[in-house]
Scaffold this motif. Sequence first.
Motif, PDB file in Angstrom:
ATOM      1  N   GLY A 339       0.804  -1.211   0.000  1.00  0.00           N
ATOM      2  CA  GLY A 339       0.000   0.000   0.000  1.00  0.00           C
ATOM      3  C   GLY A 339       0.839   1.264   0.000  1.00  0.00           C
ATOM      4  N   GLY A 340       2.058   1.173   0.529  1.00  0.00           N
ATOM      5  CA  GLY A 340       2.924   2.338   0.564  1.00  0.00           C
ATOM      6  C   GLY A 340       3.508   2.708  -0.783  1.00  0.00           C
ATOM      7  N   TRP A 341       3.418   1.812  -1.759  1.00  0.00           N
ATOM      8  CA  TRP A 341       3.978   2.028  -3.084  1.00  0.00           C
ATOM      9  C   TRP A 341       3.321   3.236  -3.753  1.00  0.00           C
ATOM     10  CZ3 TRP A 341       4.681  -3.009  -6.429  1.00  0.00           C
ATOM     11  CH2 TRP A 341       5.597  -2.776  -7.455  1.00  0.00           C
ATOM     12  N   ALA A 342       2.003   3.200  -3.860  1.00  0.00           N
ATOM     13  CA  ALA A 342       1.286   4.309  -4.488  1.00  0.00           C
ATOM     14  C   ALA A 342       1.404   5.586  -3.673  1.00  0.00           C
ATOM     15  CB  ALA A 342      -0.191   3.943  -4.681  1.00  0.00           C
ATOM     16  N   GLU A 343       1.416   5.433  -2.347  1.00  0.00           N
ATOM     17  CA  GLU A 343       1.544   6.627  -1.500  1.00  0.00           C
ATOM     18  C   GLU A 343       2.862   7.346  -1.777  1.00  0.00           C
ATOM     19  OE1 GLU A 343       1.194   5.080   2.408  1.00  0.00           O
ATOM     20  OE2 GLU A 343      -0.944   4.580   2.225  1.00  0.00           O
ATOM     21  N   ALA A 344       3.930   6.581  -1.967  1.00  0.00           N
ATOM     22  CA  ALA A 344       5.228   7.182  -2.271  1.00  0.00           C
ATOM     23  C   ALA A 344       5.188   7.905  -3.618  1.00  0.00           C
ATOM     24  CB  ALA A 344       6.318   6.113  -2.279  1.00  0.00           C
ATOM     25  N   TYR A 345       4.552   7.287  -4.611  1.00  0.00           N
ATOM     26  CA  TYR A 345       4.439   7.938  -5.917  1.00  0.00           C
ATOM     27  C   TYR A 345       3.644   9.235  -5.817  1.00  0.00           C
ATOM     28  CZ  TYR A 345       6.455   4.050  -8.589  1.00  0.00           C
ATOM     29  OH  TYR A 345       7.312   3.127  -9.125  1.00  0.00           O
ATOM     30  N   ASN A 346       2.573   9.209  -5.043  1.00  0.00           N
ATOM     31  CA  ASN A 346       1.765  10.421  -4.879  1.00  0.00           C
ATOM     32  C   ASN A 346       2.562  11.538  -4.217  1.00  0.00           C
ATOM     33  OD1 ASN A 346      -0.581   9.402  -6.063  1.00  0.00           O
ATOM     34  ND2 ASN A 346      -1.316   8.517  -4.137  1.00  0.00           N
ATOM     35  N   ARG A 347       3.455  11.164  -3.308  1.00  0.00           N
ATOM     36  CA  ARG A 347       4.277  12.172  -2.640  1.00  0.00           C
ATOM     37  C   ARG A 347       5.397  12.689  -3.535  1.00  0.00           C
ATOM     38  NH1 ARG A 347       3.514   8.729   2.003  1.00  0.00           N
ATOM     39  NH2 ARG A 347       5.358   7.514   1.422  1.00  0.00           N
ATOM     40  N   GLN A 348       6.017  11.803  -4.293  1.00  0.00           N
ATOM     41  CA  GLN A 348       7.265  12.151  -4.967  1.00  0.00           C
ATOM     42  C   GLN A 348       7.125  12.554  -6.430  1.00  0.00           C
ATOM     43  OE1 GLN A 348      10.015  12.563  -3.287  1.00  0.00           O
ATOM     44  NE2 GLN A 348       8.983  11.888  -1.405  1.00  0.00           N
ATOM     45  N   ARG A 349       6.207  11.940  -7.153  1.00  0.00           N
ATOM     46  CA  ARG A 349       6.179  12.178  -8.592  1.00  0.00           C
ATOM     47  C   ARG A 349       5.765  13.586  -9.007  1.00  0.00           C
ATOM     48  NH1 ARG A 349       4.561   6.592 -11.841  1.00  0.00           N
ATOM     49  NH2 ARG A 349       6.671   5.714 -11.711  1.00  0.00           N
ATOM     50  N   PRO A 350       4.948  14.297  -8.235  1.00  0.00           N
ATOM     51  CA  PRO A 350       4.649  15.682  -8.656  1.00  0.00           C
ATOM     52  C   PRO A 350       5.904  16.540  -8.806  1.00  0.00           C
ATOM     53  CG  PRO A 350       3.053  14.971  -7.029  1.00  0.00           C
ATOM     54  CD  PRO A 350       4.106  13.900  -7.094  1.00  0.00           C
ATOM     55  N   SER A 351       6.894  16.353  -7.954  1.00  0.00           N
ATOM     56  CA  SER A 351       8.127  17.141  -8.040  1.00  0.00           C
ATOM     57  C   SER A 351       9.265  16.386  -8.713  1.00  0.00           C
ATOM     58  CB  SER A 351       8.577  17.580  -6.635  1.00  0.00           C
ATOM     59  OG  SER A 351       8.825  16.446  -5.812  1.00  0.00           O
ATOM     60  N   ASN A 352       9.147  15.066  -8.809  1.00  0.00           N
ATOM     61  CA  ASN A 352      10.191  14.243  -9.424  1.00  0.00           C
ATOM     62  C   ASN A 352       9.531  13.160 -10.276  1.00  0.00           C
ATOM     63  OD1 ASN A 352      12.440  12.761 -10.116  1.00  0.00           O
ATOM     64  ND2 ASN A 352      12.812  11.948  -8.055  1.00  0.00           N
ATOM     65  N   PRO A 353       9.132  13.508 -11.510  1.00  0.00           N
ATOM     66  CA  PRO A 353       8.405  12.549 -12.361  1.00  0.00           C
ATOM     67  C   PRO A 353       9.168  11.265 -12.641  1.00  0.00           C
ATOM     68  CG  PRO A 353       8.279  14.777 -13.261  1.00  0.00           C
ATOM     69  CD  PRO A 353       9.290  14.820 -12.162  1.00  0.00           C
TER      70      PRO A 353
END
Length: 547
Positions: A339-353
């Motif tokens: 479950g933490g996989w998507a949460e990490a993407y939501n946190r990081q990808r806006p500033s680091n695609p």
Amino acid sequence: MRQNQPRKTLSPSRRSFFGLLGAGAGAAALTSCGDSSSGDSSAASGSSEYLPTYKELEIVEPDYPAVNGSTPGFLTIPAELQETYPDPIGDGSEATAMVPLWSAIPDLSGNSYIDALRAKTGYDFAFQMTEGSSYGDKLATVLASPDNVPDWVAMPAWNIRSNFHQAIEGVFQDLSPYLGGDAVLDYPHLANLPTSSWQFSSFGQKLYGLPKPGGVVTNALFTRGDLLDEMGITPEITDGQELIDLAVELTDAKTNRWGANDLGVLAYLIFHVPEKWKLDDSGELINRVETEEFKQALDWLKKLFDSGAVHPDAVAGNVAAAKQRFESGNVLLTVDGLGGWAEAYNRQRPSNPEYRQDAVKWFSGDGGDPWVYVNRPAEMVTFIKRTDDEEKIKNFLRVADLLASPFGTTEYQLIERGVEGEHFTLADSGEEMPTELGQSEVITTFRSLCAPPQTNAIVSMPDYVEAFCTWQADAAKNAVEPPLHGVQIAEPPQLAQLSQPFSDLQADVPRGRQSLADVDAAVEEWRKNGGEELRALYQEALDSGNY
């Protein structure tokens, strides 16, 4: 060590029950989803009349079908969603609910997402929210005053203690008459929940809980795939030593880059340590702390810590910052719940695609067959406060049925995303894009109360859906059931805390504060102080099917 475990994996036709006892069949979640018409409703050796009949409900065909109980995946939102509850269930009266949150506790006044679900259910839900790490203490306080127990009480699986049976009767509603057998068919979404998750929600052959089903394999070893690509490293790990070697290779203390976080959760999985019991060759139950696998896991962790590849803060026991260390690139290997996989993407990808974390293909610590024990059949169980008002019970069960609405329904979309145009927008491509309001208001309060079988339908991240579903399907092919999987056994109060000394050992041995000899001594104390009595209790349940 493989020799005492049969090759008993989970066939698609038995997805709903995981073969509760299964003729001689053979971990913990981090804080952070065939011919099934038969439903396996009689798979247990003991009486199972209180368990709901299983009736599969698939509204949308998945792009990534389930394999051996793994989570199915969807890449698009259906153009037409089914609405199963067009009218509110309740009359607008208040319903109190206690739930954990693994985030800051928000102020729900004026929260339009919560208000939309209050209107949908017809109940003015008042939530009592507590941060997840201290939720167990809050539960103990609440259960000590039964008159003040909320209408709904959600419990993470790891907060349900073996002596919980003593507190449950007289406080929470026995749901067996309302959901047992074919009675559940009045609630088609609840009938779609796996039988094993209902077994996990049962105590003393009575059904007390509403489950939030779990995934068959829910923890993974992750690498920072984007950073390893830059370093020209493609990890291929087939045993525990290769993992240590990689962690050492990735470590550069001068640049504040470390190979690994504390990988304790992973160690017990790759060395096949059962959550509670395993069977020896003679059919006798062996407790997890008695197994050679338990000592092998601790010994491997000691070698990992001794290698110097573990981040100093992880060595110091700072668990809370593990995700931050990994996502910042200070650590390149970590273990986390899926479950933490998507949460990490939501946190990081806006500033680091380019941010990417990859789940490592499953392996065994000794280099043998890459098998794994299945996870608990439910992540959470929710209990309803006992009442003589039968209409209220039935209405609450209809609310639970609404909350268990599967992917492809308007109810699922409302619970997961909120109101279209307000909390999310739907692009021409079918992607659901959260709005700023949705990012701030949509929280897991209602989803903690009840949920459908796990699905992965984050269509805005197709690469993540593919990676998640293919990784878990591959791991699930080799999933093995421990004995008494998902069964809740009432332990005498004086025996319920026998395993407590081993919590300290699990932290101390890898850090050199205690040794494997101390484990052997603790096991002897465990046996003398009630371990043999505990074994006899579980063995009798296993042999008789009386649980």
